[in-house]
Structures are given as C-alpha cells and as structure tokens.
Design an enzyme around this catalytic site. Structure first.
Site, PDB file in Angstrom:
ATOM      1  N   GLU A  43       0.839  -1.188   0.000  1.00 36.60           N
ATOM      2  CA  GLU A  43       0.000   0.000   0.000  1.00 36.60           C
ATOM      3  C   GLU A  43       0.884   1.252   0.000  1.00 36.60           C
ATOM      4  OE1 GLU A  43      -4.120  -1.081   2.344  1.00 36.60           O
ATOM      5  OE2 GLU A  43      -2.494  -0.225   3.518  1.00 36.60           O
ATOM      6  N   CYS A  44       0.637   2.166  -0.910  1.00 40.26           N
ATOM      7  CA  CYS A  44       1.312   3.465  -0.988  1.00 40.26           C
ATOM      8  C   CYS A  44       2.834   3.282  -0.957  1.00 40.26           C
ATOM      9  CB  CYS A  44       0.820   4.387   0.117  1.00 40.26           C
ATOM     10  SG  CYS A  44       1.143   6.133  -0.225  1.00 40.26           S
ATOM     11  N   GLY A  45       3.497   3.603   0.152  1.00 42.69           N
ATOM     12  CA  GLY A  45       4.942   3.423   0.216  1.00 42.69           C
ATOM     13  C   GLY A  45       5.359   1.993  -0.023  1.00 42.69           C
ATOM     14  N   MET A  94       5.306   1.420  -3.670  1.00 43.96           N
ATOM     15  CA  MET A  94       6.482   2.009  -4.304  1.00 43.96           C
ATOM     16  C   MET A  94       7.703   1.100  -4.173  1.00 43.96           C
ATOM     17  SD  MET A  94       5.596   5.794  -2.846  1.00 43.96           S
ATOM     18  CE  MET A  94       7.223   6.500  -3.041  1.00 43.96           C
ATOM     19  N   THR A 120      -1.445  -0.888  -4.341  1.00 45.10           N
ATOM     20  CA  THR A 120      -2.339   0.249  -4.522  1.00 45.10           C
ATOM     21  C   THR A 120      -1.709   1.479  -3.876  1.00 45.10           C
ATOM     22  OG1 THR A 120      -3.513  -0.103  -2.430  1.00 45.10           O
ATOM     23  CG2 THR A 120      -4.378  -1.249  -4.379  1.00 45.10           C
TER      24      THR A 120
END
Length: 436
Positions: A327-329, A332, A427
C-alpha cells in the site's frame, strides 16, 4: 457510564492532537480510564493516543464505514470513564458526496454518537472575530452540539480578555486559554506528525502538555460538559477479511502506516501476524502465506532499502510462490525504482514495474473507491474497496496490468489504478473497509 466528547476545530493545525493528548493524560493521571478514537483517515494519531492513555485507539470514518462498524469500534470504550474522539481538519470538512453514512466529516461522528464538541480555536491575528467563527460553527448544523471552547496560542492577557468577552457575549463557554508553549509542540514532516514510535521523549512531551493544559484549562468543567454515554456491547460489527492465515507484515520507521482497526480485524478473524523490518535487512517470515507492505516513509530511506540485499532477495523469493501486497509506500517499494528528494534513483524490489519520484513532488490526497479487476489478498475480483490516498510521490511509469478501476469521492476516475504482476499487487490507497 462514560463521558463522551469530540475534540475539533475550525481547521487543521490548530492544536487538536496536543489538546487531546493533554486531556487524556491529565485525566489518566487523576485515575480515570480514558479511551481515544480518531475521526477520519489518519494512521498516525492513534499511536499518540495509545501513548497518552495506555489503551489502543482506532479510526472511525463515516465515508468508508457503516454505522454498525463504527458502533462496533466505539464500543471498546464501554469500560472507560472518559471517551475522546479527535477530529480531522475542520469540524464540518468532508467530501462533497456522501459515502457509506456520511461525508467523512468529524461532525458526522459527533451527531451519530450525540456527543458535544469541544472546539480548539487559535485566535492568532484576530480577537472578537474568533467568537464569530465559534458561533458560526455552533449554529451551522442543528444535530451538532457545542460544549465550549479552549483557546490556543493566545498572545497576551489583553488578547485573551478580548476573545473571552466576545465568546461569553455569544453564549459560548470558555474552558481555558493556552499561551504559546514551544515545549509541547509536536514535530512534523510532509505527511503529518513525526510518528510516536520515532520520538524517544514522547512520554515526557505528553506529560508536559498535560501539566500545561491542567494549569490553564478547567478540566472539571470540560468533563461536566461531556455527554453521559452508555454504549451497548457490539456483538461483532463488520470485520475485514484477513489477507491470509499467517501474515508477514513489514513494520519499522519506513513501513508503519496501517490502520489499527485492520490489524485487530485480522487477528479477530483468527489470522496470525509476524512482523519484520526491511530497514534492518530482514526478509518476511518464510512460513507465512502472504506478505503485506504498508505505507510509511520509504522515500526517506530509499538508499537503505536499495542496499538491503537480504530483504530484497527474500521478498522476491517469497513472491515466487505466495502473494505480496503493498500500500502506498509499500507499493512504491514493490516497484522497479524510487527517486528520492535529491534526485537519486534507487532500485527497489522489481516485483512490479512501477517507478516513482519524490523529487517531482505533487500532493495526492483524498478518499478512494476501487472496484477490483482481479483478486488481491483478502478480496475477490469485483470487490468494492474504500480507502484513502495521501502522498507526494509522482508516478513516472506504471506499466503493469491495472489492479482496479479507482474513483475519487466525486466519482471521477483517477490514474492511480494500482498494479498486478504475478503474485504481486499494490495500490496507492490505504484500505479502510470493503463495501458489504
């Protein structure tokens, strides 16, 4: 019977969190059992609440959760003497279109629970106008009741007197006024407060805030203004499906943005959670059946993550046979590369083709409603997931198959679709709840 109170303000940055922590610690020091909640999608403040009260805090969210889930989460305060719900942003700030049972505004929670609102007002650069703002908030929505006001950052005794008189003339109780006091300021960074677990002196800071607030605020009057509340024990509520039976969860300063209610729901459903630290070059538990990388601050630790071969190799080996979700970080880090604020490109794990840059900063903020085009851990294709996105990184490449069709709170389709490749999914939004 507990005393229920919502702490809110006209805007962000006024001092809601500091006052919440100070009140919670002061009442706890006096022998009361204090339970806190956070209204809205904030995964940082609940850890501060827990540090102040010694009890776990969770989020309640009227845009993403139904009333049954909110009632279930709030019922943990059944054995408390005082229950505080800290708001987000300004009292009535939410999105334009209603979600499950509201717009995400703190006022939704205040009205739903029938708790009065304690307003924190910073009258810097004004005097009597502060009373007009408080009166407007009091009268804006009939179902929301105002308990009174605490003034924060008053400039002088004369300034305080002017504001107090105007508020009293407007029929609004003033419980206290706080002069500026740098010793109780909470440090911040680009996504909000520096996390509680990163602050070795957080206990001392909260103690000082409690002492300072007790000196300037009538704590007994505040307590008398709260609503008498006797919740019924919630039988179950809507629990989120865990992503697996044994979950390897990344957990350290770079991977910590996970909603407490999600972890509690997974455990309540029988899942086991084992944590590992990518920053310490640890790999996920080899006997786990799913790996979950939450958000956090990998953009501040990109060089260390890129250098940690044991973590990167262990995660790749894990993903050959079992699902990995970010999720998010975390998303990435599952990607191919991350460029940090200095413009240095760091290779990530390469499980997805996503490439992001923190050097090219642009804020992405808001609620998200995603319909999954394919399964992800814990959720089937077609599931409708509600979450929230908040980051400053820019997508340079997102070449993999989209994971979902994602809309913002207005219904507009957005480009941050998430990705899937093999066993890996990711995501940019942080999951809050699935529509049932």
């Amino acid at each position: 019977m507990a005393a229920g109170l919502v702490i809110s303000a006209p805007a962000s940055g006024v001092g809601k969190t500091t006052l919440t922590l100070a009140l919670a610690r002061a009442w706890r020091n006096s022998g009361l059992r204090v339970q806190c909640f956070k209204s809205g999608p904030d995964y940082i403040d609940p850890a501060f609440h827990a540090a102040a009260t010694g009890r776990a805090s969770v989020n309640v969210d009227s845009w993403a959760m139904d009333r049954g889930t909110i009632s279930h989460l709030v019922s943990r305060g059944i054995d408390a003497d005082v229950v505080l719900a800290e708001g987000s942003m300004g009292l009535f700030d939410g999105v334009a279109a209603r979600g499950v049972c509201g717009t995400g505004a703190t006022a939704d929670i205040a009205e739903m629970l029938d708790w009065p609102v304690l307003l924190v007002i910073d009258p810097s650069g004004q005097a009597q106008t502060a009373a007009a703002i408080a009166a407007g908030l009091r009268d804006y929505r009939p179902g929301v009741r105002l308990a009174g006001v605490v003034l924060n950052r008053v400039a002088s005794p004369r300034h305080e007197a002017l504001v107090r008189r105007a508020l009293l003339d407007a029929g609004i109780a003033v419980f206290g006024a706080l002069p500026r006091h740098a010793e109780i300021s909470l440090p911040k960074r680009h996504l909000g407060l520096v996390q509680a677990e990163e602050q070795a002196e957080i206990g001392k800071l909260i103690d000082e805030a409690a002492r300072f607030v007790a000196e300037h605020v009538d704590l007994d009057a505040v307590l008398r203004s709260a609503a008498t509340w006797s919740p019924q024990p919630a039988a179950s509520g809507v629990l989120e499906t865990p992503p697996g039976q044994r979950i390897a969860l990344a957990r350290d300063a770079a991977f910590s943005f996970v909603y407490p209610h999600m972890l509690e729901a997974w455990r309540a459903a029988g899942a086991e959670i084992s944590t590992f630290s990518p920053l310490a070059d640890e790999a996920p538990d080899p006997v786990a059946d799913v790996c979950w990388l939450p958000g956090g601050y990998p953009e501040l630790q990109a060089g260390r993550i890129a250098a940690n071969a044991r973590f990167r190799g262990g995660l790749r080996a894990f993903a050959e046979t079992r699902p990995v979700h970010g999720e998010c970080g975390g998303y990435m880090v599952l990607g191919s590369a991350l460029t940090d604020a200095d413009g240095i490109r760091h290779e990530m794990t390469g499980l997805l083709g996503l490439e992001t840059s923190f050097a090219k900063r642009r804020m992405h903020l808001g609620y998200r409603l995603a319909e999954l085009a394919a399964p992800m851990p814990g959720h089937q294709a077609g599931a409708r997931l509600r979450g929230h996105e908040f980051h400053y990184s820019t997508i340079l490449a997102q070449p993999d198959t989209p994971l979902a069709v994602v809309h913002d709170a207005t219904g507009a389709v957005i480009a941050e679709t998430g990705s899937r490749r093999g066993q890996a999914t990711g995501t940019f939004f942080h999951l809050i709840a699935e529509d049932r």
